[in-house]
Scaffold this motif. Sequence first.
Motif, PDB file in Angstrom:
ATOM      1  N   ASN A 287      34.743  40.492  27.606  1.00 25.80           N
ATOM      2  CA  ASN A 287      33.686  41.525  27.639  1.00 25.80           C
ATOM      3  C   ASN A 287      32.298  40.928  27.847  1.00 25.80           C
ATOM      4  O   ASN A 287      31.293  41.470  27.387  1.00 25.80           O
ATOM      5  N   PHE A 288      32.249  39.796  28.540  1.00 27.67           N
ATOM      6  CA  PHE A 288      30.969  39.118  28.757  1.00 27.67           C
ATOM      7  C   PHE A 288      29.981  40.000  29.513  1.00 27.67           C
ATOM      8  O   PHE A 288      28.796  40.064  29.171  1.00 27.67           O
ATOM      9  N   ALA A 289      30.446  40.689  30.552  1.00 25.99           N
ATOM     10  CA  ALA A 289      29.542  41.496  31.388  1.00 25.99           C
ATOM     11  C   ALA A 289      28.872  42.600  30.578  1.00 25.99           C
ATOM     12  O   ALA A 289      27.663  42.828  30.706  1.00 25.99           O
ATOM     13  N   ASP A 290      29.651  43.287  29.739  1.00 20.69           N
ATOM     14  CA  ASP A 290      29.096  44.383  28.937  1.00 20.69           C
ATOM     15  C   ASP A 290      28.036  43.872  27.966  1.00 20.69           C
ATOM     16  O   ASP A 290      26.990  44.509  27.761  1.00 20.69           O
ATOM     17  N   LYS A 291      28.292  42.718  27.359  1.00 15.65           N
ATOM     18  CA  LYS A 291      27.349  42.183  26.373  1.00 15.65           C
ATOM     19  C   LYS A 291      26.121  41.581  27.048  1.00 15.65           C
ATOM     20  O   LYS A 291      25.014  41.631  26.499  1.00 15.65           O
ATOM     21  N   MET A 292      26.303  41.005  28.243  1.00 20.15           N
ATOM     22  CA  MET A 292      25.203  40.309  28.913  1.00 20.15           C
ATOM     23  C   MET A 292      24.253  41.269  29.633  1.00 20.15           C
ATOM     24  O   MET A 292      23.133  40.887  29.963  1.00 20.15           O
ATOM     25  N   ARG A 293      24.682  42.500  29.843  1.00 27.34           N
ATOM     26  CA  ARG A 293      23.819  43.466  30.529  1.00 27.34           C
ATOM     27  C   ARG A 293      22.516  43.712  29.770  1.00 27.34           C
ATOM     28  O   ARG A 293      21.484  43.990  30.371  1.00 27.34           O
ATOM     29  N   VAL A 294      22.570  43.592  28.447  1.00 26.39           N
ATOM     30  CA  VAL A 294      21.393  43.894  27.622  1.00 26.39           C
ATOM     31  C   VAL A 294      20.514  42.660  27.421  1.00 26.39           C
ATOM     32  O   VAL A 294      19.545  42.727  26.651  1.00 26.39           O
ATOM     33  N   TYR A 295      20.842  41.569  28.089  1.00 23.38           N
ATOM     34  CA  TYR A 295      20.055  40.342  27.905  1.00 23.38           C
ATOM     35  C   TYR A 295      18.564  40.547  28.171  1.00 23.38           C
ATOM     36  O   TYR A 295      17.734  40.105  27.346  1.00 23.38           O
ATOM     37  N   PRO A 296      18.156  41.172  29.271  1.00 27.88           N
ATOM     38  CA  PRO A 296      16.707  41.373  29.495  1.00 27.88           C
ATOM     39  C   PRO A 296      16.043  42.149  28.367  1.00 27.88           C
ATOM     40  O   PRO A 296      14.890  41.853  27.999  1.00 27.88           O
ATOM     41  N   SER A 297      16.756  43.123  27.797  1.00 27.65           N
ATOM     42  CA  SER A 297      16.188  43.896  26.699  1.00 27.65           C
ATOM     43  C   SER A 297      16.027  43.037  25.446  1.00 27.65           C
ATOM     44  O   SER A 297      15.028  43.154  24.716  1.00 27.65           O
ATOM     45  N   ILE A 298      16.986  42.158  25.203  1.00 27.50           N
ATOM     46  CA  ILE A 298      16.907  41.262  24.036  1.00 27.50           C
ATOM     47  C   ILE A 298      15.716  40.315  24.168  1.00 27.50           C
ATOM     48  O   ILE A 298      14.934  40.134  23.228  1.00 27.50           O
ATOM     49  N   VAL A 299      15.576  39.716  25.338  1.00 29.44           N
ATOM     50  CA  VAL A 299      14.498  38.747  25.564  1.00 29.44           C
ATOM     51  C   VAL A 299      13.125  39.411  25.448  1.00 29.44           C
ATOM     52  O   VAL A 299      12.162  38.800  24.963  1.00 29.44           O
TER      53      VAL A 299
END
Length: 281
Positions: free
Chosen positions: A232-244
Motif C-alpha cells: 500500500n505504498f502508493a496510497d500512503k505516499m500520496r499524502v507526502y506533500p501534505s505532510i511536508v
Amino acid sequence: MKFHFIVCNYIDKTKEEIEMGKKNVVSIEDRIPKLKQERKKKANRRLIFYLSIFFFLISIIVYLQSPLSYVRTIEVSGNSFVEDDVIIEASTIGKKTNIWSVSESEVSQAISENPVIQKAEVNRNLPWTIDINVSEFSHVGYIKRDDRYSPVLGDGKVLENVKQRTVDGNAPLLMGFSETSYLNQMSEELKKLPESVLQLISEIHWQPSEKNEHKILLYMNDGYMVDGTIRNFADKMRVYPSIVSQLDPESKGVIHIGAGVYFEEFNADTDNQESSNESAQ
C-alpha cells in the motif's frame, strides 16, 4: 364608297405593319453562324473536360504502377527507449513497398508487440512518406547495472538493452532489489503514484528484515527520508506533500508512513550515519 374607303385604309395599315414587322424579324440565315459558333464552344469545353479526366486517370495509374508510389521516408517520433531502426524493422516497411499497400492497422499491431511500446499510430503522408508515432510505457525507476542505468517499467520489466550513463531525475533509483517479485511489487506501487510525487523521490532502498520483508527506505529530493513498506505504498505516499507542508522547513528528518504517520528529526548520530551511507554509494 364608304365601304371601299374603309377597306383601302385597312389594307394600307396592314401593309405598314407588315413592313415594320419585316424590319424587326432577324433572318434565320443571320443566326446560323452564331448558333454554330456557340455549339462549337460547348463541344470544345466538353472535350477539354473529358480529356482532363482521362489524363488524370492515366496519371494515377502511372503513379500506382511506378516507383513514384514507393515508400522513400519513414518518420518515427515519440520513442525514447526503442531505437528508430528497431521500430522500422518491426514495421516490415521497405524502400520498395508501395505506399498504398501499407496496412496501417497491421503495421501498428506489429510495432506494438514490442514490450516497451504501448501503442503505435501509423499514417500515410503522401506522396511517399510513412509517419509512425509511438507511445512507450512510462518508466517508474532505474536499476544500476555496473556503471550504467537501465529503466524499469511499471510492470517491473527492466530494459536491459537500454543503458544510460545518467538518470533523468523523473524517476527514482531502485537499490538492493535483488528479488524480482519485490521489484515487481514496488514497480506496481510506483506506477500508481502521481508524477509530481514520483519526481520527489531520489532513491528507494529495499531493506528487508525478519519482521518485515517489504521494508523500504526512501531518500527524497527535498532532504527528507521516508521509512515505509512496499504494501500500500502508493496510497500512503500520496499524502507526502501534505505532510511536508506541515513541517518546519529548517528541520529535516525521517517521515514514518508504516502503521502510523509521524516525524522523527535527525540527530547527530543519524547525520553521521547518513553521511557514511552516501559516501559508500
